[in-house]
Motif scaffolding. Structure first.
Motif, mmCIF file in Angstrom:
data_model
loop_
_atom_site.group_PDB
_atom_site.id
_atom_site.type_symbol
_atom_site.label_atom_id
_atom_site.label_comp_id
_atom_site.label_asym_id
_atom_site.label_seq_id
_atom_site.Cartn_x
_atom_site.Cartn_y
_atom_site.Cartn_z
ATOM 1 N N GLY A 151 -57.099 20.763 72.753
ATOM 2 C CA GLY A 151 -56.680 22.359 72.925
ATOM 3 C C GLY A 151 -56.272 22.273 74.352
ATOM 4 N N ALA A 152 -55.666 21.265 74.862
ATOM 5 C CA ALA A 152 -55.235 21.363 76.329
ATOM 6 C C ALA A 152 -53.750 22.222 76.576
ATOM 7 N N CYS A 153 -52.834 22.044 75.718
ATOM 8 C CA CYS A 153 -51.491 22.606 75.980
ATOM 9 C C CYS A 153 -51.320 23.940 75.452
ATOM 10 N N ARG A 154 -52.037 24.403 74.559
ATOM 11 C CA ARG A 154 -51.928 26.040 74.033
ATOM 12 C C ARG A 154 -50.695 26.220 73.427
ATOM 13 N N MET A 155 -49.768 25.229 73.102
ATOM 14 C CA MET A 155 -48.772 25.546 72.154
ATOM 15 C C MET A 155 -49.061 25.812 70.883
ATOM 16 N N CYS A 156 -49.992 25.614 70.252
ATOM 17 C CA CYS A 156 -50.355 25.904 68.795
ATOM 18 C C CYS A 156 -50.885 27.156 68.693
ATOM 19 N N CYS A 213 -54.982 23.673 66.826
ATOM 20 C CA CYS A 213 -55.490 22.393 66.586
ATOM 21 C C CYS A 213 -57.181 22.093 66.849
ATOM 22 N N THR A 272 -46.983 21.844 68.531
ATOM 23 C CA THR A 272 -47.838 21.101 69.425
ATOM 24 C C THR A 272 -47.306 20.361 70.380
ATOM 25 N N LEU A 273 -48.249 20.134 71.606
ATOM 26 C CA LEU A 273 -47.889 19.182 72.489
ATOM 27 C C LEU A 273 -48.731 18.032 72.704
ATOM 28 N N CYS A 274 -50.074 18.782 72.928
ATOM 29 C CA CYS A 274 -51.326 17.985 73.137
ATOM 30 C C CYS A 274 -51.788 16.959 71.953
ATOM 31 N N TYR A 275 -51.540 17.700 70.832
ATOM 32 C CA TYR A 275 -52.222 17.122 69.526
ATOM 33 C C TYR A 275 -51.512 15.912 68.985
ATOM 34 N N PRO A 324 -56.161 28.444 69.375
ATOM 35 C CA PRO A 324 -55.470 27.190 69.127
ATOM 36 C C PRO A 324 -55.646 26.636 67.759
HETATM 37 S S1 FES Z 1 -51.566 21.366 70.488
HETATM 38 FE FE1 FES Z 1 -52.144 21.487 72.352
HETATM 39 S S2 FES Z 1 -53.693 23.289 72.163
HETATM 40 FE FE2 FES Z 1 -53.269 23.040 70.322
#
Ligand code: FES
Length: 239
Positions: free
Chosen positions: A50-55, A69, A39-42, A67
């Motif tokens: 749900g901004a970064c989409r890493m999850c 999160c 995760t990055l934005c969580y 996503p």
């Molecule tokens: S942690 Fe960033 S979109 Fe889910």
């Protein structure tokens, strides 16, 4: 008083049977079961955007990635958190984040304690998969204690959310669009002139990179205190 029983849902993550409270997200249940999803934005204690989409994860039977999160669990669903397709997506997402700004770790205050850097190391991403389009931003060092360097900002909005949801000041927001987007104070005032900033420093502590940092530190010296949020929530609940 009759207590309403907590409803649980059972489903699978990576073939393992797991249960979670019915309104939980996939990420929350994965965390409870020590299943790592990047995760990055969580950040625990803040709303999920749900901004970064890493999850991004896969759900069997669907050809879309979702996503973890922001996606609620469903009874019987089968979640896959790691596969070559997911890994490729995460690498591309990271590449695009790197390509938009200058993340030169060796001279960064957060070098060695940076969530973006850690994500790249975990995914073995050694170079950006897309061309760099960095335009160069002016650094805002006007505040007496803190600095905002948009060149290292990944626009995760943790700082915006902590200022709004925990501090209650809402001094920060995202300004501008696309490659020009950056965090702004009030109506894009220099930080020192913000009328609504309380100088609490929570935004600095939750920033995953070296975009927000304390003045006077050199490379590697900024270690963020991210549990500031959960500690505060706990203290308020105990009152
Ligand atoms: S942690 Fe960033 S979109 Fe889910």
């Amino acid at each position: 008083m009759i207590k309403t029983p907590v409803r649980v849902k059972t489903f699978k993550i990576n073939g393992m049977d797991v249960t979670g409270k019915s309104n939980s997200t996939i990420l929350e249940v994965a965390n409870e079961h020590q299943i790592k999803i990047p995760t990055l934005c969580y950040l625990e204690g803040l709303s999920c955007v749900g901004a970064c989409r890493m999850c991004l994860v896969q759900v069997k039977g669907s050809d879309k990635l979702i996503p973890a999160c922001t996606s609620k669990i469903k009874e019987g669903m089968e979640v896959i958190t790691d596969s070559p397709i997911i890994e490729n997506h995460r690498k591309m997402i990271l590449s695009m984040i790197f390509a938009e700004r200058t993340h030169t770790c060796s001279v960064c205050v957060s070098n060695g304690h940076c969530e973006l850097q850690n994500s790249a190391i975990e995914l073995k991403l050694e170079h950006s998969l897309v061309p760099y389009i960095h335009k160069g931003f002016e650094i805002d060092a006007s505040h007496k204690d803190y600095v905002y360097d948009p060149n290292r900002c990944i626009l995760c909005t943790r700082c915006v959310r902590v200022c709004d949801e925990i501090e209650g000041a809402h001094a920060l927001d995202i300004g501008f669009r696309g490659i020009h987007a950056k965090i702004i104070h009030d109506m894009d005032e220099p930080w020192s002139q913000s009328q609504s900033c309380t100088s609490c420093g929570k935004c600095v502590q939750v920033c995953p990179t070296g975009a927000l940092f304390e003045k006077g530190l050199s490379a590697t010296e900024m270690i963020k205190k991210k549990n500031i949020i959960t500690n505060l929530i706990q203290t308020r609940a105990n009152k």
